[in-house]
Design a protein around this motif. Structure first.
Motif, PDB file in Angstrom:
ATOM      1  N   TRP A   2       0.813  -1.223   0.000  1.00 57.11           N
ATOM      2  CA  TRP A   2       0.000   0.000   0.000  1.00 57.11           C
ATOM      3  C   TRP A   2       0.839   1.262   0.000  1.00 57.11           C
ATOM      4  O   TRP A   2       0.326   2.343  -0.305  1.00 57.11           O
ATOM      5  CB  TRP A   2      -0.952   0.009   1.183  1.00 57.11           C
ATOM      6  N   THR A   3       2.117   1.159   0.377  1.00 52.25           N
ATOM      7  CA  THR A   3       2.948   2.371   0.380  1.00 52.25           C
ATOM      8  C   THR A   3       3.036   2.987  -1.010  1.00 52.25           C
ATOM      9  O   THR A   3       3.147   4.208  -1.148  1.00 52.25           O
ATOM     10  CB  THR A   3       4.363   2.060   0.897  1.00 52.25           C
ATOM     11  N   TYR A   5       0.641   3.108  -3.251  1.00 51.52           N
ATOM     12  CA  TYR A   5      -0.581   3.889  -3.444  1.00 51.52           C
ATOM     13  C   TYR A   5      -0.622   5.095  -2.507  1.00 51.52           C
ATOM     14  O   TYR A   5      -0.995   6.202  -2.920  1.00 51.52           O
ATOM     15  CB  TYR A   5      -1.807   2.995  -3.230  1.00 51.52           C
ATOM     16  N   ASP A   6      -0.246   4.872  -1.259  1.00 55.57           N
ATOM     17  CA  ASP A   6      -0.321   5.952  -0.268  1.00 55.57           C
ATOM     18  C   ASP A   6       0.589   7.118  -0.634  1.00 55.57           C
ATOM     19  O   ASP A   6       0.241   8.279  -0.398  1.00 55.57           O
ATOM     20  CB  ASP A   6       0.045   5.424   1.116  1.00 55.57           C
ATOM     21  N   ARG A  64      -8.407   8.220  -2.871  1.00 54.70           N
ATOM     22  CA  ARG A  64      -8.247   7.082  -1.967  1.00 54.70           C
ATOM     23  C   ARG A  64      -9.036   5.866  -2.431  1.00 54.70           C
ATOM     24  O   ARG A  64      -8.739   4.731  -2.036  1.00 54.70           O
ATOM     25  CB  ARG A  64      -8.670   7.464  -0.545  1.00 54.70           C
ATOM     26  N   LYS A  67      -7.646   2.372  -3.779  1.00 51.56           N
ATOM     27  CA  LYS A  67      -7.304   1.219  -2.949  1.00 51.56           C
ATOM     28  C   LYS A  67      -8.487   0.276  -2.760  1.00 51.56           C
ATOM     29  O   LYS A  67      -8.354  -0.770  -2.120  1.00 51.56           O
ATOM     30  CB  LYS A  67      -6.792   1.700  -1.588  1.00 51.56           C
ATOM     31  N   SER A  68      -9.655   0.632  -3.318  1.00 51.58           N
ATOM     32  CA  SER A  68     -10.849  -0.193  -3.164  1.00 51.58           C
ATOM     33  C   SER A  68     -10.724  -1.493  -3.959  1.00 51.58           C
ATOM     34  O   SER A  68     -10.167  -1.520  -5.061  1.00 51.58           O
ATOM     35  CB  SER A  68     -12.073   0.592  -3.642  1.00 51.58           C
ATOM     36  N   TRP A  69     -11.293  -2.554  -3.405  1.00 54.74           N
ATOM     37  CA  TRP A  69     -11.356  -3.827  -4.133  1.00 54.74           C
ATOM     38  C   TRP A  69     -12.591  -3.917  -5.007  1.00 54.74           C
ATOM     39  O   TRP A  69     -12.779  -4.898  -5.726  1.00 54.74           O
ATOM     40  CB  TRP A  69     -11.282  -4.999  -3.153  1.00 54.74           C
ATOM     41  N   LYS A 169      -4.549  -3.571  -8.641  1.00 53.99           N
ATOM     42  CA  LYS A 169      -3.591  -3.698  -7.530  1.00 53.99           C
ATOM     43  C   LYS A 169      -2.396  -4.598  -7.835  1.00 53.99           C
ATOM     44  O   LYS A 169      -1.629  -4.944  -6.941  1.00 53.99           O
ATOM     45  CB  LYS A 169      -4.258  -4.217  -6.243  1.00 53.99           C
TER      46      LYS A 169
END
Length: 244
Positions: A2-3, A5-6, A64, A67-69, A169
Motif C-alpha cells: 500500500w505504500t 498507493y499511499d 483514496r 485502494k478499493s477492491w 492492484k
C-alpha cells in the motif's frame, strides 16, 4: 504494497475539489478545476454520465478509492490520481512528446526477451524483432495466463506493463518481478509520476488530458479510441535514453 498507493495519494493537494465524475464503457474521467484524468474500466464498471455524490469532495479523498477492491470505485480513484499527476503542473518541463512509445523500442528490443502485461492494440505490428511473451487475464492462443508473471518476468530483458494494472492492484508486484528488466508502464491509465521510478519503472508513458470537456463527453458517448483525441501522449523517462 500500500505504500506505493499511499505515496501518490498523500502527494495530492487536499485543497483541490472535484467538479465531475463520469464513466462509460471503457473509461472513467475525473475533473477537478484545471485537473482532469482518466482510468480504464476493467471489471464491475458502473456506466453513468454523472456521479453527483463526488461533487465538491476533495480530490485526495476521491483518489483514496484507488485502494478499493471494488474495481468500479478503484477506477474512479485511479482517475483522480491521474488528474493530479498527469497535468501540466508536473509534466510541462519534464515529459517528452510521444506518438507511439513502442516505436522507440523497436531496435532496442531486437533479439531480446520482452514481457507484455496486456494485449496492446496492433500488437502484431510492434516490437517485431523481439521474442515477445504476452501475459493476459484471458489469454488467447500463444499467450500466457496471469500466473505466468511469477515465472516469466524475472527472465525478461524488457517489460511493458499496462497502466490499468494500477486499478487491479497488481502494479507493485509486477514492478518488483520486473526489477531485472527495463520496465515501461504504458497506456492512457498510466500515472505520470516519477515516484514510479522508485518502485522499478524506467519509463512511464501515458496521456495528459488537454480537453476536459471533450474527455468527459467521449468517455460516456464516443467509445474507446476517441479518448486519445482529448489529450497529449507523453513519456517520462528515468534515464536520458531508453534502455540505459
Amino acid at each position: 504494497m500500500w505504500t506505493f498507493y499511499d505515496r501518490l495519494i498523500d502527494g495530492i493537494d487536499e485543497c483541490i475539489t472535484v467538479d465531475r465524475v463520469v464513466s462509460g464503457a471503457s473509461w472513467t474521467v475525473v475533473k477537478a478545476g484545471e485537473y482532469c484524468g482518466l482510468s480504464a474500466n476493467i471489471e464491475g464498471r458502473r456506466t453513468s454520465p454523472d456521479f453527483p455524490a463526488f461533487r465538491g469532495k476533495s480530490l485526495r479523498e476521491v483518489a483514496r478509492l484507488c485502494k478499493s477492491w471494488d474495481f468500479a470505485e478503484a477506477a474512479i480513484g485511479a482517475a483522480a490520481v491521474n488528474a493530479y499527476y498527469n497535468s501540466d503542473k508536473f509534466l510541462n518541463n519534464t515529459a517528452l512528446p510521444a506518438n507511439n512509445t513502442f516505436d522507440a523500442y523497436e531496435n532496442l528490443t531486437a533479439g531480446k526477451k520482452v514481457g507484455m502485461i496486456g494485449h496492446f492494440m496492433h500488437l502484431e505490428g510492434i516490437l517485431t524483432k523481439a521474442d515477445v511473451y504476452v501475459i493476459e487475464k484471458r489469454p488467447a492462443a500463444g499467450e500466457y495466463p496471469e500466473a505466468a508473471c511469477e515465472y516469466l518476468l524475472p527472465e525478461m530483458d524488457f517489460v511493458f506493463i499496462t497502466g490499468s494494472s494500477f486499478v487491479n492492484k497488481t502494479m507493485p508486484r509486477l514492478l518488483e518481478l520486473s526489477k531485472n528488466a527495463h520496465t515501461v508502464v504504458i497506456g492512457p491509465s498510466t500515472t505520470m509520476s516519477d515516484a514510479l521510478f522508485d518502485y522499478g519503472a524506467d519509463e512511464v508513458s501515458g496521456l495528459m488530458i488537454t480537453k476536459p470537456a471533450a474527455a468527459l463527453h467521449t468517455a460516456v458517448f464516443n467509445g474507446h479510441r476517441n479518448i486519445f483525441k482529448c489529450g497529449s501522449k507523453l513519456r517520462l523517462l528515468k534515464h536520458k535514453n531508453p534502455g540505459d
